[in-house]
Design a protein around this motif. Sequence first.
Motif, PDB file in Angstrom:
ATOM      1  N   GLU A   1       0.852  -1.188   0.000  1.00 47.71           N
ATOM      2  CA  GLU A   1       0.000   0.000   0.000  1.00 47.71           C
ATOM      3  C   GLU A   1       0.883   1.232   0.000  1.00 47.71           C
ATOM      4  O   GLU A   1       1.782   1.365   0.810  1.00 47.71           O
ATOM      5  CB  GLU A   1      -0.886   0.012   1.248  1.00 47.71           C
ATOM      6  N   ARG A   2       0.624   2.141  -0.917  1.00 50.56           N
ATOM      7  CA  ARG A   2       1.444   3.346  -1.005  1.00 50.56           C
ATOM      8  C   ARG A   2       0.832   4.525  -0.259  1.00 50.56           C
ATOM      9  O   ARG A   2       1.496   5.492  -0.003  1.00 50.56           O
ATOM     10  CB  ARG A   2       1.669   3.713  -2.455  1.00 50.56           C
ATOM     11  N   THR A   3      -0.423   4.457   0.069  1.00 51.88           N
ATOM     12  CA  THR A   3      -1.078   5.611   0.667  1.00 51.88           C
ATOM     13  C   THR A   3      -1.085   5.560   2.184  1.00 51.88           C
ATOM     14  O   THR A   3      -1.018   6.588   2.832  1.00 51.88           O
ATOM     15  CB  THR A   3      -2.526   5.733   0.160  1.00 51.88           C
ATOM     16  N   LEU A   4      -1.174   4.391   2.775  1.00 56.83           N
ATOM     17  CA  LEU A   4      -1.233   4.273   4.220  1.00 56.83           C
ATOM     18  C   LEU A   4       0.060   3.686   4.752  1.00 56.83           C
ATOM     19  O   LEU A   4       0.631   2.776   4.172  1.00 56.83           O
ATOM     20  CB  LEU A   4      -2.408   3.377   4.635  1.00 56.83           C
ATOM     21  N   ALA A   5       0.507   4.232   5.850  1.00 52.81           N
ATOM     22  CA  ALA A   5       1.710   3.702   6.487  1.00 52.81           C
ATOM     23  C   ALA A   5       1.409   3.442   7.948  1.00 52.81           C
ATOM     24  O   ALA A   5       0.675   4.189   8.586  1.00 52.81           O
ATOM     25  CB  ALA A   5       2.858   4.692   6.351  1.00 52.81           C
ATOM     26  N   ARG A   6       1.938   2.381   8.474  1.00 48.36           N
ATOM     27  CA  ARG A   6       1.818   2.095   9.900  1.00 48.36           C
ATOM     28  C   ARG A   6       3.067   2.632  10.574  1.00 48.36           C
ATOM     29  O   ARG A   6       4.160   2.576  10.013  1.00 48.36           O
ATOM     30  CB  ARG A   6       1.718   0.590  10.137  1.00 48.36           C
ATOM     31  N   TRP A   7       2.928   3.136  11.764  1.00 48.07           N
ATOM     32  CA  TRP A   7       4.076   3.655  12.506  1.00 48.07           C
ATOM     33  C   TRP A   7       4.548   2.576  13.460  1.00 48.07           C
ATOM     34  O   TRP A   7       3.800   2.090  14.293  1.00 48.07           O
ATOM     35  CB  TRP A   7       3.694   4.924  13.249  1.00 48.07           C
ATOM     36  N   MET A   8       5.803   2.194  13.275  1.00 47.83           N
ATOM     37  CA  MET A   8       6.387   1.132  14.075  1.00 47.83           C
ATOM     38  C   MET A   8       7.529   1.721  14.898  1.00 47.83           C
ATOM     39  O   MET A   8       8.244   2.597  14.430  1.00 47.83           O
ATOM     40  CB  MET A   8       6.957   0.026  13.168  1.00 47.83           C
ATOM     41  N   PRO A   9       7.737   1.234  16.102  1.00 49.75           N
ATOM     42  CA  PRO A   9       8.857   1.738  16.896  1.00 49.75           C
ATOM     43  C   PRO A   9      10.184   1.335  16.265  1.00 49.75           C
ATOM     44  O   PRO A   9      10.337   0.239  15.732  1.00 49.75           O
ATOM     45  CB  PRO A   9       8.682   1.082  18.267  1.00 49.75           C
ATOM     46  N   LEU A  10      11.134   2.257  16.279  1.00 48.28           N
ATOM     47  CA  LEU A  10      12.471   2.006  15.749  1.00 48.28           C
ATOM     48  C   LEU A  10      13.291   1.314  16.824  1.00 48.28           C
ATOM     49  O   LEU A  10      13.398   1.800  17.941  1.00 48.28           O
ATOM     50  CB  LEU A  10      13.136   3.330  15.360  1.00 48.28           C
ATOM     51  N   GLU A  11      13.838   0.154  16.493  1.00 52.77           N
ATOM     52  CA  GLU A  11      14.648  -0.561  17.468  1.00 52.77           C
ATOM     53  C   GLU A  11      15.972   0.155  17.630  1.00 52.77           C
ATOM     54  O   GLU A  11      16.559   0.640  16.678  1.00 52.77           O
ATOM     55  CB  GLU A  11      14.879  -2.003  17.010  1.00 52.77           C
ATOM     56  N   ARG A  12      16.439   0.196  18.850  1.00 52.98           N
ATOM     57  CA  ARG A  12      17.684   0.902  19.150  1.00 52.98           C
ATOM     58  C   ARG A  12      18.853   0.015  18.739  1.00 52.98           C
ATOM     59  O   ARG A  12      19.044  -1.073  19.229  1.00 52.98           O
ATOM     60  CB  ARG A  12      17.747   1.233  20.625  1.00 52.98           C
ATOM     61  N   SER A  13      19.655   0.522  17.823  1.00 51.99           N
ATOM     62  CA  SER A  13      20.816  -0.205  17.328  1.00 51.99           C
ATOM     63  C   SER A  13      22.017   0.139  18.190  1.00 51.99           C
ATOM     64  O   SER A  13      22.137   1.250  18.698  1.00 51.99           O
ATOM     65  CB  SER A  13      21.077   0.205  15.879  1.00 51.99           C
ATOM     66  N   THR A  14      22.939  -0.811  18.328  1.00 49.32           N
ATOM     67  CA  THR A  14      24.151  -0.510  19.092  1.00 49.32           C
ATOM     68  C   THR A  14      24.986   0.536  18.362  1.00 49.32           C
ATOM     69  O   THR A  14      25.670   1.332  18.982  1.00 49.32           O
ATOM     70  CB  THR A  14      25.000  -1.782  19.296  1.00 49.32           C
ATOM     71  N   ARG A  15      24.903   0.544  17.059  1.00 48.60           N
ATOM     72  CA  ARG A  15      25.643   1.527  16.271  1.00 48.60           C
ATOM     73  C   ARG A  15      25.105   2.934  16.516  1.00 48.60           C
ATOM     74  O   ARG A  15      25.842   3.893  16.546  1.00 48.60           O
ATOM     75  CB  ARG A  15      25.545   1.174  14.799  1.00 48.60           C
ATOM     76  N   LEU A  16      23.804   3.051  16.705  1.00 43.12           N
ATOM     77  CA  LEU A  16      23.190   4.350  16.931  1.00 43.12           C
ATOM     78  C   LEU A  16      23.335   4.825  18.364  1.00 43.12           C
ATOM     79  O   LEU A  16      23.183   6.006  18.639  1.00 43.12           O
ATOM     80  CB  LEU A  16      21.714   4.312  16.547  1.00 43.12           C
ATOM     81  N   SER A  17      23.610   3.933  19.284  1.00 47.66           N
ATOM     82  CA  SER A  17      23.674   4.335  20.682  1.00 47.66           C
ATOM     83  C   SER A  17      25.033   4.925  21.052  1.00 47.66           C
ATOM     84  O   SER A  17      25.184   5.468  22.128  1.00 47.66           O
ATOM     85  CB  SER A  17      23.356   3.147  21.587  1.00 47.66           C
ATOM     86  N   ARG A  18      26.023   4.823  20.173  1.00 46.57           N
ATOM     87  CA  ARG A  18      27.326   5.428  20.447  1.00 46.57           C
ATOM     88  C   ARG A  18      27.224   6.943  20.362  1.00 46.57           C
ATOM     89  O   ARG A  18      26.392   7.476  19.658  1.00 46.57           O
ATOM     90  CB  ARG A  18      28.374   4.952  19.441  1.00 46.57           C
ATOM     91  N   THR A  19      28.121   7.611  21.047  1.00 48.30           N
ATOM     92  CA  THR A  19      28.127   9.066  20.986  1.00 48.30           C
ATOM     93  C   THR A  19      28.663   9.518  19.637  1.00 48.30           C
ATOM     94  O   THR A  19      29.502   8.859  19.024  1.00 48.30           O
ATOM     95  CB  THR A  19      29.007   9.668  22.097  1.00 48.30           C
ATOM     96  N   PHE A  20      28.166  10.655  19.180  1.00 49.22           N
ATOM     97  CA  PHE A  20      28.550  11.203  17.880  1.00 49.22           C
ATOM     98  C   PHE A  20      29.887  11.902  17.990  1.00 49.22           C
ATOM     99  O   PHE A  20      30.122  12.684  18.901  1.00 49.22           O
ATOM    100  CB  PHE A  20      27.490  12.190  17.399  1.00 49.22           C
ATOM    101  N   LYS A  21      30.786  11.610  17.053  1.00 55.88           N
ATOM    102  CA  LYS A  21      32.076  12.285  16.994  1.00 55.88           C
ATOM    103  C   LYS A  21      32.137  13.016  15.661  1.00 55.88           C
ATOM    104  O   LYS A  21      32.118  12.397  14.607  1.00 55.88           O
ATOM    105  CB  LYS A  21      33.225  11.290  17.098  1.00 55.88           C
ATOM    106  N   SER A  22      32.200  14.318  15.712  1.00 56.83           N
ATOM    107  CA  SER A  22      32.193  15.138  14.506  1.00 56.83           C
ATOM    108  C   SER A  22      33.495  14.975  13.739  1.00 56.83           C
ATOM    109  O   SER A  22      34.573  14.965  14.327  1.00 56.83           O
ATOM    110  CB  SER A  22      32.001  16.608  14.869  1.00 56.83           C
ATOM    111  N   PRO A  23      33.416  14.859  12.398  1.00 59.45           N
ATOM    112  CA  PRO A  23      34.636  14.769  11.598  1.00 59.45           C
ATOM    113  C   PRO A  23      35.302  16.123  11.410  1.00 59.45           C
ATOM    114  O   PRO A  23      36.412  16.214  10.933  1.00 59.45           O
ATOM    115  CB  PRO A  23      34.126  14.230  10.256  1.00 59.45           C
ATOM    116  N   VAL A  24      34.620  17.209  11.808  1.00 61.65           N
ATOM    117  CA  VAL A  24      35.164  18.552  11.642  1.00 61.65           C
ATOM    118  C   VAL A  24      36.185  18.809  12.734  1.00 61.65           C
ATOM    119  O   VAL A  24      35.913  18.637  13.919  1.00 61.65           O
ATOM    120  CB  VAL A  24      34.040  19.609  11.709  1.00 61.65           C
ATOM    121  N   VAL A  25      37.373  19.232  12.328  1.00 64.11           N
ATOM    122  CA  VAL A  25      38.435  19.525  13.267  1.00 64.11           C
ATOM    123  C   VAL A  25      38.356  20.998  13.623  1.00 64.11           C
ATOM    124  O   VAL A  25      38.244  21.857  12.751  1.00 64.11           O
ATOM    125  CB  VAL A  25      39.820  19.204  12.657  1.00 64.11           C
ATOM    126  N   SER A  26      38.401  21.284  14.901  1.00 64.39           N
ATOM    127  CA  SER A  26      38.347  22.671  15.351  1.00 64.39           C
ATOM    128  C   SER A  26      39.596  23.404  14.897  1.00 64.39           C
ATOM    129  O   SER A  26      40.710  22.906  15.021  1.00 64.39           O
ATOM    130  CB  SER A  26      38.244  22.715  16.872  1.00 64.39           C
TER     131      SER A  26
END
Length: 133
Positions: free
Chosen positions: A20-45
């Motif tokens: 179905e292209r018109t209706l979408a069900r909302w499902m909870p996003l499972e927490r990935s171990t990759r996503l739970s790590r802290t973000f490290k910016s590639p930009v060097v100060s």
Amino acid sequence: MAHTPPLVPQMGTSGNGSTERTLARWMPLERSTRLSRTFKSPVVSSSPSVAGGQVNLEQESEILQKKLVAMDSEIAELTQEGCHLEELELHIEKMHEYNEVKDVAQMLLGRLAMVRGVTTRDLYEDYNLQLED
């Protein structure tokens, strides 16, 4: 307070198995171990550090003031030599135009070389063009 995972849209399927292209069900996003790590910016100060710590605002301001004085003196020196802002803007505009024309010429030479089955270097020699130009 309990953590609830964010909801993401999931495409539903109809009874006949088609998506179905018109209706979408909302499902909870499972927490990935990759996503739970802290973000490290590639930009060097770019701000300098003192003894491994951050430079305080006064020191940073002093550094910027010195750069400003150096730039002002360079501008004054160029003005004394006869350079004008209008000429510089015209020069920059002409350089942009030159680079655009050169890019188109490079593209055309590449396509011509492909059609002829030769290298671009061969075409440079055929048309007496400089490779470094």
